[in-house]
Design an enzyme around this catalytic site. Sequence first.
Site, PDB file in Angstrom:
ATOM      1  N   GLY A  36     -42.268 -64.483  32.105  1.00 40.11           N
ATOM      2  CA  GLY A  36     -41.055 -63.853  32.580  1.00 40.11           C
ATOM      3  C   GLY A  36     -39.971 -63.994  31.528  1.00 40.11           C
ATOM      4  N   TYR A  37     -38.985 -63.121  31.623  1.00 40.23           N
ATOM      5  CA  TYR A  37     -37.913 -63.059  30.625  1.00 40.23           C
ATOM      6  C   TYR A  37     -36.575 -63.293  31.292  1.00 40.23           C
ATOM      7  CZ  TYR A  37     -41.523 -61.353  27.596  1.00 40.23           C
ATOM      8  OH  TYR A  37     -42.679 -61.265  26.863  1.00 40.23           O
ATOM      9  N   PHE A  38     -35.677 -63.922  30.531  1.00 45.56           N
ATOM     10  CA  PHE A  38     -34.345 -64.252  31.033  1.00 45.56           C
ATOM     11  C   PHE A  38     -33.317 -63.843  29.993  1.00 45.56           C
ATOM     12  CE2 PHE A  38     -37.331 -67.084  33.046  1.00 45.56           C
ATOM     13  CZ  PHE A  38     -36.897 -67.159  34.356  1.00 45.56           C
ATOM     14  N   ASN A 153     -43.502 -56.906  25.041  1.00 45.57           N
ATOM     15  CA  ASN A 153     -43.661 -57.531  26.350  1.00 45.57           C
ATOM     16  C   ASN A 153     -42.350 -57.582  27.122  1.00 45.57           C
ATOM     17  OD1 ASN A 153     -46.513 -58.648  26.934  1.00 45.57           O
ATOM     18  ND2 ASN A 153     -46.192 -59.092  24.766  1.00 45.57           N
TER      19      ASN A 153
END
Length: 194
Positions: A36-38, A153
């Site tokens: 996941g990305y933040f 991604n």
Amino acid sequence: MIGAETATAAAEIERKFLVRDSGIVAGLAGTPLVQGYFSGLEGWTLRLRTAGDRAWLTLKSAPSGMTRQEIESPVPFELASRLLASVPPDQLISKIRYRLPVPGTALAWEIDRFLERHHGLWLAEIELPRADYAVDLPAWLGPEVTGDPRYHNAALAVSPGGAAPLPAPAELLALARRLLEGAQSGRDLHAGAD
């Protein structure tokens, strides 16, 4: 201290391709990955990834061709799992990664079979020691997508509705800042507390 390994910082030089023949992974054991990305650290992408029972925090700079800066450190699996659980499912990336060594070299292809909403997408990438390194392209590869931002991604993690990544929780942002400060000063890049 977080994790038992030392963080790494390096230029990441890679080429990325669609996969024409996924049969190339037949018989290979794959590793399930969830990432996941933040948001919250200007100029850097923050990625949390679990692979099996291990986890990493990775900071990546904006790409410049096939090169970008990458800083990575192991983090506790429990921390990563808890933070990834806060990410909406349509912003997570789930995939199986296969590793295929390149005969006669220290290089390896990483072949990703995407799951969930990206089911059917296969990407292969190879990290190179330098940008002008010549690598033989096997017949199972499809078109090159190295410069196509749609196949990053972080772009694949954007929800179909276009929602931005979640702001990084304070504890994740503190770890990311510590890694970045360490990289900029040449200090130990470990994500753990001093």
